[in-house]
Design a protein around this motif. Sequence first.
Motif, PDB file in Angstrom:
ATOM      1  N   LEU A  59      43.218  46.266  50.945  1.00 55.37           N
ATOM      2  CA  LEU A  59      42.798  46.182  49.549  1.00 55.37           C
ATOM      3  C   LEU A  59      41.438  45.516  49.435  1.00 55.37           C
ATOM      4  O   LEU A  59      40.855  45.050  50.420  1.00 55.37           O
ATOM      5  N   ALA A  64      43.574  40.510  45.122  1.00 55.02           N
ATOM      6  CA  ALA A  64      44.212  41.757  44.701  1.00 55.02           C
ATOM      7  C   ALA A  64      45.554  41.933  45.389  1.00 55.02           C
ATOM      8  O   ALA A  64      46.525  42.411  44.775  1.00 55.02           O
ATOM      9  N   LEU A  68      49.164  42.377  43.413  1.00 58.95           N
ATOM     10  CA  LEU A  68      50.090  43.489  43.559  1.00 58.95           C
ATOM     11  C   LEU A  68      51.393  43.048  44.238  1.00 58.95           C
ATOM     12  O   LEU A  68      52.456  43.617  43.968  1.00 58.95           O
ATOM     13  N   ALA A 236      47.110  50.615  43.568  1.00 53.42           N
ATOM     14  CA  ALA A 236      45.745  50.241  43.939  1.00 53.42           C
ATOM     15  C   ALA A 236      44.754  51.381  43.782  1.00 53.42           C
ATOM     16  O   ALA A 236      43.537  51.168  43.819  1.00 53.42           O
ATOM     17  N   TYR A 253      45.101  50.058  39.192  1.00 54.40           N
ATOM     18  CA  TYR A 253      43.972  49.172  39.501  1.00 54.40           C
ATOM     19  C   TYR A 253      43.071  49.845  40.530  1.00 54.40           C
ATOM     20  O   TYR A 253      43.527  50.668  41.325  1.00 54.40           O
ATOM     21  N   TYR A 255      41.760  48.863  43.498  1.00 55.66           N
ATOM     22  CA  TYR A 255      41.905  47.764  44.448  1.00 55.66           C
ATOM     23  C   TYR A 255      41.823  48.199  45.916  1.00 55.66           C
ATOM     24  O   TYR A 255      42.020  47.373  46.800  1.00 55.66           O
ATOM     25  N   ARG A 256      41.546  49.447  46.204  1.00 55.56           N
ATOM     26  CA  ARG A 256      41.568  49.871  47.604  1.00 55.56           C
ATOM     27  C   ARG A 256      40.298  49.442  48.328  1.00 55.56           C
ATOM     28  O   ARG A 256      39.194  49.473  47.775  1.00 55.56           O
TER      29      ARG A 256
END
Length: 396
Positions: A59, A64, A68, A236, A253, A255-256
Amino acid sequence: MRSQDYDRLYLSPPHLGRHEINYLHKALEDNWVAPVGPNLDGFERDICEFTEAQACVALSSGTAAIHLGLKLLEVEAGDEVLCPSFTFVATANPIVYCGGTPVFIDSEPDTWNMCPQRLREALQARVAGGQRLPRALIIVHLYGMPARLDELLAVAREYGMPARLDELLAVAREYGIPVLEDAAEALGARYKGQPLGTFGDVGVFSFNGNKILTTSGGGALVTNRPEWAAKVRFWATQARDQAAHYQHSELGYNYRLSNLLAGIGRGQMELLEDRVKKRREIYLWYCDKLRHLPGLAFGPAEPAGSRSNRWLTTILLDAEQTAVTPEHLRLHLETRNIESRPLWKPLHLQPLFADTPMYGSAVCENLFTRGLCLPSGSAMTEGDLRRVADAIEEAF
């Protein structure tokens, strides 16, 4: 001498090897500069192989990953989450992202991590008052030192909090108090031979620029439940439903981790054990050269069964034995262009969390007033270390 007469010595700068550029070149040659790609898949496999976790999601940050992870554990508005006070704010901020309230727990003096007795007090108070138990427990391994996991997880079991995914999942659902393990500072550290980050229901790592392994910015979530990893990967990537068009049924989100940064991570993973070895050697070097100074003691020794990655070497100063204070020493090191930093300011002392419940406080407050982090980068030379030691001796 003026500070500008010296090259800057940073607290924990990135330390790149020779292989990161190979992964980056390959990604550029193949045009894999999009968010996902072979480096990202490979980095997640590397982390699983190292930690022996069944599943990993890389992530954009450790924060983050905590966010998650708490969503996986169903932390929602009105929920309480048990959390150490003596940690970086990123441990607690995601609790608020989810609408929850942190309940801060003091440290114990041996490892500086969450105190099992204070944890028990917080839970006993809620049982006695007929309150709902907290939704989750966050355990942190501060500065790469393993927490007292046997004792903390024994308390967790006592109150229905499962220590591992293969234990009492029915009780976890009943009580709703699983364990998130914040190993952001502890990649490469072990407890009784088992890698940190794999003791809780969810584990989290950080690859920020100052960590022992860096992707410039990034993090990862590990778990032994592949279906949970799939859910995190879904959230993500903006929670995009399976459809030819862009369709979204849940809040998602961005988030990756990118495929390029994951390439840096792959090269870093090849050197992780060497980086841990060097940080541990730096800690021992400082101990050997500075232990004679009056009133100066080093950060926690390793309890039996623990192997710290020694992410940062820390010291404590005793006001009864020396007039040198942490701030005096920090400012003196700055005159030699050497970066140092106070220990984490406890979160219950932060204005952001002024009204947050707290159990204990004496230990972490004392550590904060007495402590300092020394330069600990794995690329430090003998000359760099000597420069720091000479400056500290000058201050004394």
